[in-house]
Design an enzyme around this catalytic site. Structure first.
Site, PDB file in Angstrom:
ATOM      1  CB  SER A  25      45.279 -22.207 -17.664  1.00 46.16           C
ATOM      2  OG  SER A  25      44.929 -21.196 -16.824  1.00 46.16           O
ATOM      3  CB  ILE A  26      44.260 -27.502 -19.024  1.00 44.77           C
ATOM      4  CG1 ILE A  26      43.857 -28.364 -17.910  1.00 44.77           C
ATOM      5  CG2 ILE A  26      44.196 -28.440 -20.134  1.00 44.77           C
ATOM      6  CD1 ILE A  26      42.700 -28.874 -17.833  1.00 44.77           C
ATOM      7  CB  VAL A  70      33.011 -16.943 -26.137  1.00 45.89           C
ATOM      8  CG1 VAL A  70      34.356 -17.164 -26.618  1.00 45.89           C
ATOM      9  CG2 VAL A  70      32.702 -17.832 -24.966  1.00 45.89           C
ATOM     10  CB  ALA A  99      28.011 -23.532 -14.998  1.00 39.60           C
ATOM     11  CE1 TYR A 159      32.956 -31.029 -14.407  1.00 43.60           C
ATOM     12  CE2 TYR A 159      31.705 -32.359 -15.894  1.00 43.60           C
ATOM     13  CZ  TYR A 159      32.754 -31.374 -15.663  1.00 43.60           C
ATOM     14  OH  TYR A 159      33.423 -30.828 -16.770  1.00 43.60           O
ATOM     15  CE  LYS A 166      33.918 -29.002 -19.797  1.00 46.83           C
ATOM     16  NZ  LYS A 166      34.871 -28.220 -20.657  1.00 46.83           N
ATOM     17  CB  THR A 197      42.494 -25.519 -13.344  1.00 45.48           C
ATOM     18  OG1 THR A 197      41.275 -25.890 -13.370  1.00 45.48           O
ATOM     19  CG2 THR A 197      43.441 -26.349 -13.921  1.00 45.48           C
ATOM     20  CB  ALA A 199      38.043 -23.832 -14.462  1.00 47.09           C
TER      21      ALA A 199
END
Length: 258
Positions: A25-26, A70, A99, A159, A166, A197, A199
């Protein structure tokens, strides 16, 4: 012999890093960089399924570990209440995005309303909500960093819905930088180049995006999570105390190529 000298420029600082799913992960790169430079780190985990993957990483850097989804009412408030019990906060990293797969892999024209709203809530508005709760804990000023991508500024095939989402995140960073500047809080969007990653694996033809990045970037290399983490550590340090409101690219120069 390793002659690298590390200066603990973040000693005495406390960093909350949201978004570690595993060692790729970042957010994990950010946590490692902060800890290496002396900061105390707090990590979050999404749910019980994620806990076995995140707990060993938290132990590796002696980080406090707290739950956060969240999308669940009250969890964000509970997280910051727990943080407040142990003092101030200096650094916030938001590195979460979501998403639904059908909406992510289909074109924007085919994105459902529910999918669009979920993507916007998790990937963008949750950062605004975090900022509101974090600001009162940043009594000596601080830094807030959110992960974006070049698809926010230019069209990146496949994307899809995440491009507009974003873009909203980057605009939110600028407006938060304006609103929180008087409190000494600096806000940046970070735009890493393509990274392998978990994601990113949900994006269609992501392997082609990686190979294209290597071919076109001026430095001819992919970045890694520590490249991103080190950039975030710099932005959170006293060396960047008059920088705010930027979208900072960490992509080997790929963004400058037409």
């Amino acid at each position: 012999m390793n002659t690298e000298t590390v200066y603990p420029i973040l000693s005495g600082k406390r960093a909350l890093v949201v978004g570690v799913a595993n060692e790729h992960s970042i957010a994990w790169g950010c946590a490692l960089a902060f800890r290496k430079l002396g900061a105390e780190v707090v990590l979050t985990y999404l749910n019980e399924k994620a806990l076995p993957h995140v707990a060993p990483l938290a132990a590796e850097i002696d980080a406090q570990l707290l739950p956060l989804d969240v999308t669940q009412a009250g969890q964000l408030e509970a997280l910051f209440a727990a943080l407040a019990e142990h003092g101030k906060l200096d650094i916030l990293v938001h590195s979460i995005a979501y998403a639904p797969k059908a909406d992510l892999q289909g074109g924007l024209l085919d994105c459902s309303l529910d999918g669009f709203l979920q993507a916007m809530d998790v990937s963008c508005h949750s950062f605004v909500r975090m900022a509101k709760l974090a600001a009162p804990l940043m009594t000596d000023g601080g830094s807030m960093l959110a992960m974006s991508y070049h698809g926010a500024d230019k069209v990146v095939p496949n994307y899809n819905v995440m491009g507009p989402v974003k873009a909203a995140l980057e605009a939110s960073c600028r407006y938060l930088a304006y609103e929180l500047g008087p409190s000494g809080i600096r806000v940046h969007a970070i735009s890493p180049g393509p990274l392998q990653t978990r994601a990113a694996s949900g994006l269609k033809d992501f392997d082609l995006l990686l190979s294209d990045a290597v071919a076109r970037a001026p430095l001819g290399q992919l970045v890694d999570i520590l490249d991103v983490g080190n950039t975030c550590a710099y932005l959170a340090s006293p060396y960047a105390h008059r920088l705010t409101g930027s979208t900072v690219y960490v992509d080997g120069g790929l963004n400058i190529i037409a």
